[in-house]
Motif scaffolding. Structure first.
Motif, PDB file in Angstrom:
ATOM      1  N   MET A   1       0.827  -1.196   0.000  1.00  0.00           N
ATOM      2  CA  MET A   1       0.000   0.000   0.000  1.00  0.00           C
ATOM      3  C   MET A   1       0.868   1.255   0.000  1.00  0.00           C
ATOM      4  SD  MET A   1      -3.200  -0.434  -0.135  1.00  0.00           S
ATOM      5  CE  MET A   1      -4.380  -1.776  -0.049  1.00  0.00           C
ATOM      6  N   PRO A   2       0.369   2.357  -0.536  1.00  0.00           N
ATOM      7  CA  PRO A   2       1.115   3.613  -0.465  1.00  0.00           C
ATOM      8  C   PRO A   2       1.420   3.997   0.972  1.00  0.00           C
ATOM      9  CG  PRO A   2      -0.678   3.800  -2.041  1.00  0.00           C
ATOM     10  CD  PRO A   2      -0.866   2.496  -1.326  1.00  0.00           C
ATOM     11  N   ARG A   3       2.593   4.589   1.174  1.00  0.00           N
ATOM     12  CA  ARG A   3       3.026   5.000   2.508  1.00  0.00           C
ATOM     13  C   ARG A   3       3.042   6.512   2.660  1.00  0.00           C
ATOM     14  NH1 ARG A   3       2.487   0.331   5.377  1.00  0.00           N
ATOM     15  NH2 ARG A   3       3.401  -1.412   4.218  1.00  0.00           N
TER      16      ARG A   3
ATOM     17  N   PHE B   1       4.709   1.238  -6.057  1.00  0.00           N
ATOM     18  CA  PHE B   1       5.385   1.679  -7.275  1.00  0.00           C
ATOM     19  C   PHE B   1       4.520   1.402  -8.498  1.00  0.00           C
ATOM     20  CE2 PHE B   1       8.679   1.148  -4.229  1.00  0.00           C
ATOM     21  CZ  PHE B   1       9.680   2.053  -4.568  1.00  0.00           C
ATOM     22  N   GLY B   2       4.547   2.335  -9.441  1.00  0.00           N
ATOM     23  CA  GLY B   2       3.988   2.118 -10.764  1.00  0.00           C
ATOM     24  C   GLY B   2       5.076   2.408 -11.782  1.00  0.00           C
ATOM     25  N   ILE B   3       5.243   1.540 -12.764  1.00  0.00           N
ATOM     26  CA  ILE B   3       6.317   1.703 -13.734  1.00  0.00           C
ATOM     27  C   ILE B   3       5.768   1.616 -15.158  1.00  0.00           C
ATOM     28  CG2 ILE B   3       6.889  -0.764 -13.571  1.00  0.00           C
ATOM     29  CD1 ILE B   3       9.814   0.022 -14.216  1.00  0.00           C
TER      30      ILE B   3
ATOM     31  N   LEU C   1      -1.428   7.190 -13.939  1.00  0.00           N
ATOM     32  CA  LEU C   1      -1.681   8.527 -13.416  1.00  0.00           C
ATOM     33  C   LEU C   1      -2.868   8.555 -12.460  1.00  0.00           C
ATOM     34  CD1 LEU C   1      -1.131  10.663 -16.655  1.00  0.00           C
ATOM     35  CD2 LEU C   1       0.420  10.410 -14.711  1.00  0.00           C
ATOM     36  N   GLY C   2      -3.793   7.631 -12.624  1.00  0.00           N
ATOM     37  CA  GLY C   2      -4.944   7.588 -11.732  1.00  0.00           C
ATOM     38  C   GLY C   2      -4.742   6.737 -10.499  1.00  0.00           C
ATOM     39  N   ALA C   3      -3.629   5.992 -10.422  1.00  0.00           N
ATOM     40  CA  ALA C   3      -3.461   4.990  -9.369  1.00  0.00           C
ATOM     41  C   ALA C   3      -2.970   5.541  -8.047  1.00  0.00           C
ATOM     42  CB  ALA C   3      -2.495   3.904  -9.853  1.00  0.00           C
ATOM     43  N   GLU C   4      -2.381   6.740  -8.052  1.00  0.00           N
ATOM     44  CA  GLU C   4      -1.902   7.359  -6.815  1.00  0.00           C
ATOM     45  C   GLU C   4      -0.846   6.507  -6.105  1.00  0.00           C
ATOM     46  OE1 GLU C   4      -2.816  10.484  -5.351  1.00  0.00           O
ATOM     47  OE2 GLU C   4      -3.601  10.800  -7.374  1.00  0.00           O
ATOM     48  N   HIS C   5       0.101   5.950  -6.862  1.00  0.00           N
ATOM     49  CA  HIS C   5       1.224   5.247  -6.244  1.00  0.00           C
ATOM     50  C   HIS C   5       2.131   6.242  -5.517  1.00  0.00           C
ATOM     51  CE1 HIS C   5       0.461   1.347  -8.045  1.00  0.00           C
ATOM     52  NE2 HIS C   5       0.355   1.895  -9.235  1.00  0.00           N
ATOM     53  N   ASP C   6       2.936   5.722  -4.588  1.00  0.00           N
ATOM     54  CA  ASP C   6       3.927   6.578  -3.940  1.00  0.00           C
ATOM     55  C   ASP C   6       4.980   7.038  -4.934  1.00  0.00           C
ATOM     56  OD1 ASP C   6       2.986   6.573  -1.251  1.00  0.00           O
ATOM     57  OD2 ASP C   6       3.725   4.532  -1.030  1.00  0.00           O
ATOM     58  N   PHE C   7       5.326   6.149  -5.873  1.00  0.00           N
ATOM     59  CA  PHE C   7       6.377   6.474  -6.832  1.00  0.00           C
ATOM     60  C   PHE C   7       5.953   6.072  -8.240  1.00  0.00           C
ATOM     61  CE2 PHE C   7       8.573   5.733  -2.793  1.00  0.00           C
ATOM     62  CZ  PHE C   7       9.250   6.940  -2.658  1.00  0.00           C
TER      63      PHE C   7
ATOM     64  N   GLN D   1       1.496  18.220 -10.488  1.00  0.00           N
ATOM     65  CA  GLN D   1       0.569  18.251  -9.356  1.00  0.00           C
ATOM     66  C   GLN D   1       0.569  16.977  -8.513  1.00  0.00           C
ATOM     67  OE1 GLN D   1      -3.209  19.045 -11.220  1.00  0.00           O
ATOM     68  NE2 GLN D   1      -2.723  21.203 -11.667  1.00  0.00           N
ATOM     69  N   THR D   2       1.185  15.907  -9.008  1.00  0.00           N
ATOM     70  CA  THR D   2       1.083  14.628  -8.322  1.00  0.00           C
ATOM     71  C   THR D   2       1.736  14.637  -6.946  1.00  0.00           C
ATOM     72  OG1 THR D   2       1.510  12.251  -8.525  1.00  0.00           O
ATOM     73  CG2 THR D   2       3.215  13.729  -9.371  1.00  0.00           C
TER      74      THR D   2
END
Length: 559
Positions: free
Chosen positions: A7-9, A77-79, A181-187, A211-212
């Motif tokens: 999960m995002p931190r 993470f999203g890559i 862009l819609g996933a709101e990953h930490d990175f 803006q992210t």
């Protein structure tokens, strides 16, 4: 209740690398990489082809282990890689679900904890509070709307039932980018994300990255995107000690820092070379004295000759040892583009007479509206207009390579005009130096350049000595483009006509070329879609094809 996905931190998320090294097939790819990225920071990664930019993203994502060094990863993470495989039967919706897996999991956990709370199970209140906090951090209820908005803005397919296999590569890339862009990953780790985007898509991507809340690692050759987005730049190009350089201050800070670094490198290398030359000279002088200089005048005793000879021998040995100990520690600095001296005024051409003029020119089917244009010595011009408006055709008419079907073109035969086309010609099997020399020979035979007036290829700073011996067909696209540029400059043209001059060129060379175009005494006309180049030359006069005719006037003082 435990959620078994990453999960995002948010503020606690961490991404860092310390002294990372990696080699492939015995060749170093990454050497001593140090970096730290936090949510909200945006790191641009630049470097020539083969410098390990994509490899670095794989290392940061945990898909590739470095040979040495450490990588810290804490968060989601999203890559987006340059290559994208598609599983059989997978749809747009499947791809979105993959990128929103953590969002889906958070909402399921919230539903389960809500049911447990309603059943008054032990610990349900704490599980519900934890699940609600995670869902709120993700803004999970709005995730699909964010993806839909991104799909629309990027010009991607919005039908989630559409099979990916039926879509083009560009369409699939845009779907994946929208989901990220819609996933709101930490990175977000993005490898050339501007590929396959149009102008509106580029604007949207730029705005979202600005803006992210995510930390961004951005590999890109798009200087405008780097300028607008990156807060720091990691340069993987060669440096004095072989290690990457990290520059603060965004892209502007990178350019300033790189120029200062290069100046120090050149200065240190010059000092090293000068010291070695001094030692070599001292050794040569000592050797000369050993052969002739120690011989005394007639009448000198043998014991004096015997005394002086060993001292000279020792002097030679000391100087040889000093030279052997002086290993040149500073490597040869990288190439830097150098614009040759150009300009009509230096050749005695009247500065107030147009070098080339076209009046009411049209080319049927290619340039459908009449154009009037006068190019004076030292003038500047940006030619703009939509695709198909005739920008390339107009440049070819100005160069005298395409005959207009209406209107007139005038130019004095002594005026030399060089045109850089959009794409390179079919590559030759001959070596780079041979192709260039043959081109210069043709210019001389045709009387287009004096025998001693052509530009030497090695003075341009476009090729290493090793590259000159390569066959043109073995060059990369960027290297072939360098050869195209060299051959345009060979005759020292009075007028430079450049059609998409940044195509395939490295960031460093594009910056150097842009600076050189602003300083040269030649007249310059450029047609380009490169957003950063258009910003850099925004103060030049513009000719918008399809608008009222304009004249390219002589430029004022150099900025």
């Amino acid at each position: 209740m435990t959620i078994s996905i990453t999960m995002p931190r948010r503020s606690r998320a961490q991404l860092g690398a310390v002294d990372v090294h990696l080699a492939r097939d015995g060749h170093p790819v990454l050497r001593g990489v140090d970096l730290a990225v936090t949510p909200g920071s945006r790191l641009g990664v630049v470097g020539e082809n083969g410098r390990g930019k994509s490899t670095l993203l794989h290392v940061l994502a945990g898909r590739l282990e470095p040979d040495s060094g450490t990588v810290r990863r804490f968060g989601s993470f999203g890559i987006a890689e340059q290559e994208m495989t598609v599983a059989e039967g997978r749809t747009v919706g499947d791809l979105v679900d993959i990128e929103l897996a953590h969002v889906r999991a958070a909402l399921r956990a919230l539903d389960e904890s809500t049911a447990a709370l309603a059943d008054e199970r032990p610990g349900a209140a704490d599980a519900y509070a934890d699940a609600l906090e995670i869902a709120e951090q993700l803004d999970a209820w709005d995730a699909d709307r964010r993806v839909d908005t991104a799909l629309e803005a990027l010009g991607a397919v919005t039908d989630r039932s559409r099979p990916l296999a039926e879509m083009s590569v560009g369409q699939r890339y845009r779907v994946r980018l929208a989901a990220l862009l819609g996933a709101e990953h930490d990175f977000l780790l993005l490898d050339e994300p501007t590929n396959h985007l149009d102008a509106s898509g580029l604007d949207y991507l730029t705005e979202r990255l600005q803006q992210t809340r995510s930390g961004v690692v951005l590999v890109s050759h798009d200087r405008a995107l780097l300028t607008d987005v990156a807060t720091s730049i990691l340069d993987l190009n060669p440096s004095r000690d072989g290690r990457p350089r990290l520059y603060g201050g965004g892209y502007a800070g990178f350019r300033t820092g790189r120029e200062a670094e290069y100046a120090r490198w050149v200065s240190e290398y010059a000092r090293e070379q000068a010291e070695r030359a001094r030692l070599e000279s001292d050794l040569e002088s000592a050797q000369d004295r050993l052969v002739t200089g120690w011989r005394p005048e007639k009448g000198t005793g043998k014991h004096q000759r015997a005394t002086r000879a060993p001292a000279l021998v020792q002097s030679v040995h000391r100087r040889q040892e000093a030279l052997d100990d002086h290993a040149v520690a500073v490597p040869v600095p990288p190439l830097q583009f150098s614009m040759p001296a150009l300009g009509a005024e230096a050749d005695g051409i009247d500065p107030d007479t147009p070098l080339v003029r076209v009046e009411d020119v049209m080319v049927r089917g290619r340039l459908d509206r009449p154009v009037d244009l006068a190019v004076l010595a030292g003038s500047r011009l940006v030619i703009t207009g939509p695709n198909g408006a005739g920008k390339s055709t107009l440049l070819a008419v100005l160069a005298g390579e395409v005959e207009p079907t209406a209107g007139t073109r005038e130019s004095d035969p002594v005026v030399r005009i060089g045109r850089l086309a959009q794409e390179s010609p079919a590559p030759s099997a001959a070596q780079v130096q041979q192709v260039y020399d043959a081109h210069v020979g043709e210019l001389i035979v045709a009387g287009l350049v004096p025998d001693q007036g052509a530009v030497d290829l090695d003075e341009l700073g476009l090729f290493t000595e090793r590259d000159l011996g390569k066959r043109v067909r073995d060059l990369s696209m960027g290297q072939q483009r360098r050869l195209d540029l060299a051959m345009v400059l060979a005759a020292r043209p009075h007028v430079l006509l450049l059609d998409e001059p940044t195509n395939h060129l490295s960031i460093t060379l594009v910056d150097e070329l842009t600076d050189a175009l602003g300083a040269t005494d030649a007249a310059v006309a450029v047609a380009t879609h490169d957003r950063q180049m258009r910003r850099d030359i925004a103060h030049w006069p513009h000719l918008v094809l399809g608008s009222a005719p304009k004249e390219c006037t002589r430029k004022g003082p150099k900025p």
